[in-house]
Design a protein around this motif. Structure first.
Motif, PDB file in Angstrom:
ATOM      1  N   GLY A   1      -2.565  34.340  77.535  1.00  0.00           N
ATOM      2  CA  GLY A   1      -2.412  33.827  76.254  1.00  0.00           C
ATOM      3  C   GLY A   1      -1.170  32.791  75.605  1.00  0.00           C
ATOM      4  O   GLY A   1      -0.534  33.285  74.149  1.00  0.00           O
ATOM      5  N   PHE A   2      -0.568  32.758  76.697  1.00  0.00           N
ATOM      6  CA  PHE A   2       1.067  32.573  76.439  1.00  0.00           C
ATOM      7  C   PHE A   2       1.306  31.198  75.105  1.00  0.00           C
ATOM      8  O   PHE A   2       0.118  30.444  75.152  1.00  0.00           O
ATOM      9  CB  PHE A   2       2.048  32.252  77.241  1.00  0.00           C
ATOM     10  N   ARG A   3       2.170  31.133  74.682  1.00  0.00           N
ATOM     11  CA  ARG A   3       2.057  29.806  73.933  1.00  0.00           C
ATOM     12  C   ARG A   3       2.456  28.170  74.066  1.00  0.00           C
ATOM     13  O   ARG A   3       3.864  28.736  74.507  1.00  0.00           O
ATOM     14  CB  ARG A   3       2.720  30.393  72.063  1.00  0.00           C
ATOM     15  N   LYS A   4       1.898  27.413  74.391  1.00  0.00           N
ATOM     16  CA  LYS A   4       2.400  26.261  75.372  1.00  0.00           C
ATOM     17  C   LYS A   4       3.449  25.542  74.192  1.00  0.00           C
ATOM     18  O   LYS A   4       2.569  25.108  73.019  1.00  0.00           O
ATOM     19  CB  LYS A   4       1.008  25.551  75.636  1.00  0.00           C
ATOM     20  N   VAL A   5       4.796  24.849  74.051  1.00  0.00           N
ATOM     21  CA  VAL A   5       5.091  24.846  73.202  1.00  0.00           C
ATOM     22  C   VAL A   5       5.688  23.957  73.873  1.00  0.00           C
ATOM     23  O   VAL A   5       6.525  23.594  75.350  1.00  0.00           O
ATOM     24  CB  VAL A   5       6.152  25.220  72.367  1.00  0.00           C
ATOM     25  N   PRO A   6       6.609  22.240  74.024  1.00  0.00           N
ATOM     26  CA  PRO A   6       7.233  22.145  74.269  1.00  0.00           C
ATOM     27  C   PRO A   6       8.387  22.314  74.444  1.00  0.00           C
ATOM     28  O   PRO A   6       8.436  23.356  73.728  1.00  0.00           O
ATOM     29  CB  PRO A   6       7.538  20.252  72.992  1.00  0.00           C
ATOM     30  N   TYR A   7       9.650  21.916  75.166  1.00  0.00           N
ATOM     31  CA  TYR A   7      10.529  22.939  75.777  1.00  0.00           C
ATOM     32  C   TYR A   7      12.079  22.927  73.872  1.00  0.00           C
ATOM     33  O   TYR A   7      12.467  23.670  73.848  1.00  0.00           O
ATOM     34  CB  TYR A   7      11.321  22.246  76.583  1.00  0.00           C
TER      35      TYR A   7
END
Length: 235
Positions: free
Chosen positions: A177-183
């Motif tokens: 469940g990690f948060r997918k975010v831009p770099y």
């Protein structure tokens, strides 16, 4: 002259997309010294990342990005101390250091800008620390240190306590469940975890972000360093 920094509690603000929507700007701005990296802006993102900047640690490769907006970086935020790191070939002062020359011009245009450059000695010290902590020779392993690495080493010297915001740990990208975010929080782009894996596994020319984070966790046990947004459990 050498840079003298004496801070009580420092906030180090990551450039990661993890910072988006965190609304910790006011909390960050209460810190005695606030450290930012490369060209990460505050304007337009104050609610999440705060508006004050005490120290900005900048990679030689990011200097041209600052110079795209020199009025903002060197005039409006003229209380900021800039620490520029880079290899000797770019930082040499004999007229052949391409980045050093850019900075010299900048100081001519903005005489109040506080710009410091890392010495060769400091650069090799950061390499020695990498080897000591990982057992790997940075050059032979085909990697470049990240701006985060230089920032944390500098901050450990200058601060009594460090609060790092928005930096992920070495297992985050494999956690449930990690948060997918831009770099980066300030630009759309590749996914943070994809970028981390790409760099960690690049045969040469990559940053060993995941390896570095393992080392940071080790340092956090020995020093007053906490990581939040996301929280690290440093066992």
């Amino acid at each position: 002259q050498p840079l003298q920094l004496d801070c009580d509690l420092c906030a180090i603000v990551s450039n990661s997309g993890q910072m988006a929507g965190q609304k910790v700007g006011a909390e960050i701005d209460k810190s005695s010294c606030i450290w930012r990296m490369n060209n990460a802006p505050t304007k337009g993102y104050e609610e999440d990342v705060g508006k004050r900047t005490t120290v900005r640690v900048v990679s030689h490769t990011s200097v041209p990005l600052l110079l795209k907006n020199p009025e903002y970086f060197f005039k409006e935020t003229n209380n900021t101390v800039y620490v520029i790191w880079g290899p000797f070939r770019n930082m040499r002062k004999d007229g052949n250091g391409i980045v050093y020359n850019m900075l010299k011009k900048t100081v001519d245009s903005y005489p109040t800008a506080k710009i410091y450059v890392t010495t060769e000695k400091r650069m090799s010290y950061c390499d020695v620390v990498f080897k000591k902590e990982t057992g790997k020779d940075r050059v032979q392993s085909g990697s470049y240190l990240s701006t985060g690495w230089f920032t944390l080493i500098l901050a450990m010297d200058a601060c009594y306590g460090i609060h790092v915001y928005g930096m992920i740990n070495d297992t985050y990208c494999k956690s449930e469940g990690f948060r997918k975010v831009p770099y980066h929080y300030y630009e759309p782009g590749r996914d943070e975890c994809e970028e981390y894996f790409l760099h960690e596994n690049a045969p040469y020319g990559g940053h060993r972000f995941i390896t570095e984070k393992k080392v940071f966790a080790k340092w956090a046990k020995k020093n007053a360093i906490i990581f939040t947004h996301p929280n690290w459990t440093v066992s």
